[in-house]
Design an enzyme around this catalytic site. Structure first.
Site, PDB file in Angstrom:
ATOM      1  N   GLY A 129     -51.675  32.871  33.324  1.00 22.92           N
ATOM      2  CA  GLY A 129     -50.988  33.879  32.545  1.00 22.92           C
ATOM      3  C   GLY A 129     -51.914  34.754  31.729  1.00 22.92           C
ATOM      4  O   GLY A 129     -51.570  35.893  31.391  1.00 22.92           O
ATOM      5  N   GLU A 152     -53.677  27.526  39.887  1.00 20.83           N
ATOM      6  CA  GLU A 152     -52.334  26.946  40.022  1.00 20.83           C
ATOM      7  C   GLU A 152     -52.209  25.888  41.107  1.00 20.83           C
ATOM      8  O   GLU A 152     -51.402  24.955  40.971  1.00 20.83           O
ATOM      9  CB  GLU A 152     -51.318  28.063  40.259  1.00 20.83           C
ATOM     10  CG  GLU A 152     -51.003  28.898  39.025  1.00 20.83           C
ATOM     11  CD  GLU A 152     -52.051  29.970  38.730  1.00 20.83           C
ATOM     12  OE1 GLU A 152     -51.914  30.660  37.710  1.00 20.83           O
ATOM     13  OE2 GLU A 152     -53.008  30.108  39.523  1.00 20.83           O
TER      14      GLU A 152
END
Length: 373
Positions: A129, A152
């Site tokens: 993010g 991720e």
């Protein structure tokens, strides 16, 4: 400070959240400071919402000529979304996370078309993010301390916040390598991948911030920009391009493990190391990440975010995302039990199911014209 920015944002009921992201004006500069230093400024839903509202206000404020985003505490801009909060929410159905992502993706879209210079100090850790709130900006600054990445797949998820689109545009197959391995990247690597624009010594960022208060972004940044060191990733282009082409994850691993190439043993060792890294990730996440990168080519950012939202909601409902966070962050045993456990067990139908339409749950993003002003 808390009272000042709470007054600017004009949301008294959410005042506690604003301690996590501070807003101030200095000269003609609007400054956003992510303020969770103990968590390397991991992004929460409240932070994303507050940023979205304040950036819209500054877009209409003639007294603000440019915006700067930076992180408090010296460890990094932002270590990504608050995955512990996501883990807890998944145990309760994942609805709050879906709402958080929708707001976060609206913020990413706003940043990408922001009508004023949006300067991001991408110093220290910039993960997940954190990439979303920086790499979509117009003036992206890295340093010798930058450690950027989209890690991720390590936690059973895939790059989001528009990361699939950004990495799909990187030279050759370098973005595929970065997405599947989740490798941490230097500032020079970020420049090579197209995730950043300028290299500035970390010790000069405070001075640059002061210059931005009165100078144009182009003039100020131009005075502080230095020549970046060589990118290690760029030097690995031979084996990366040779091994990562195509849409078959199992074939990519086979090529990585068998690569010899003109560069000799070093390239072979690097390729084999990448294969071992990918083999430890969630097989489902690896295959869906690869498919995401291939499908996103030619899409707009808003279309890419819509695709990532579909995929993300499917991962919220599956086992690997929760298991990956448990293994890496909650229990910290570093031994996730992926379901399925191998790439061969993840079928083509399985992969395609992650991209199926959501019906009434599709992500709704406002048009750039209405959302950015």
């Amino acid at each position: 400070m808390a009272g000042k920015h709470a007054e600017e944002v004009s949301e008294p009921a959410a005042e506690v959240l604003f301690d996590e992201v501070l807003f101030e004006k200095r000269g003609r500069l609007g400054i956003v400071t992510l303020n969770r230093p103990a968590a390397v400024n991991a992004l929460t839903a409240g932070m994303a919402s507050a940023m979205l509202k304040q950036l819209k206000r500054w877009a209409d404020d003639d007294a603000v000529a440019a915006v700067l985003v930076r992180g408090a505490g010296g460890r990094g801009l932002c270590a990504g979304g608050d995955i512990v909060a996501i883990y807890r929410d998944m145990l309760d159905g994942g609805h709050a996370t879906a709402d958080f992502w929708a707001e976060e993706y609206r913020l990413n879209s706003l940043i990408s078309g922001y009508p004023k210079p949006y300067v991001a100090f991408m110093d220290g850790l910039v993960l997940g993010g954190g990439v979303g709130i920086s790499a979509h900006g117009s003036v992206r600054i890295v340093t010798e301390r930058t450690r950027m990445g989209m890690p991720e797949t390590t936690i059973g998820f895939v790059p989001d916040v528009g990361g699939t689109l950004l990495l799909s545009r990187s030279p050759g197959e370098s973005g595929t390598h970065a997405a599947l391995t989740g490798a941490h990247l230097s500032g020079a690597d970020a420049l090579f991948l197209g995730l950043a624009d300028h290299f500035v010594a970390s010790g000069r960022l405070a001075e640059l911030a002061v210059a931005l208060e009165s100078e144009t972004a182009d003039a100020a940044v131009g005075r502080f920009t230095e020549q970046a060191p060589p990118s290690a990733l760029a030097q690995q282009q031979e084996w990366i391009d040779a091994c990562y082409s195509g849409d078959d994850a199992e074939e990519i691993l086979r090529r990585l493990r068998s690569f010899e190439g003109e560069s000799g043993g070093e390239g072979a060792r690097e390729a084999a190391g990448a294969a071992d890294t990918i083999a430890a990730k969630s097989p489902t996440a690896v295959k869906v990440a690869l498919e995401s990168l291939r499908r996103v080519r030619g899409l707009s950012l808003e279309e890419a975010l819509g695709q990532e939202y579909r995929v993300g909601l499917r991962f919220l409902a599956g086992p690997d995302f929760r298991e990956g966070i448990r293994a890496q962050v909650v229990d910290k045993d570093r031994t996730p039990h992926w379901q399925p456990a191998t790439l061969a067990e993840v079928s083509r139908d399985d992969v395609e199911s992650y991209f199926a339409p959501l019906g009434g749950r599709e992500l709704k993003l406002a048009s750039k014209e209405s959302d950015h002003v």
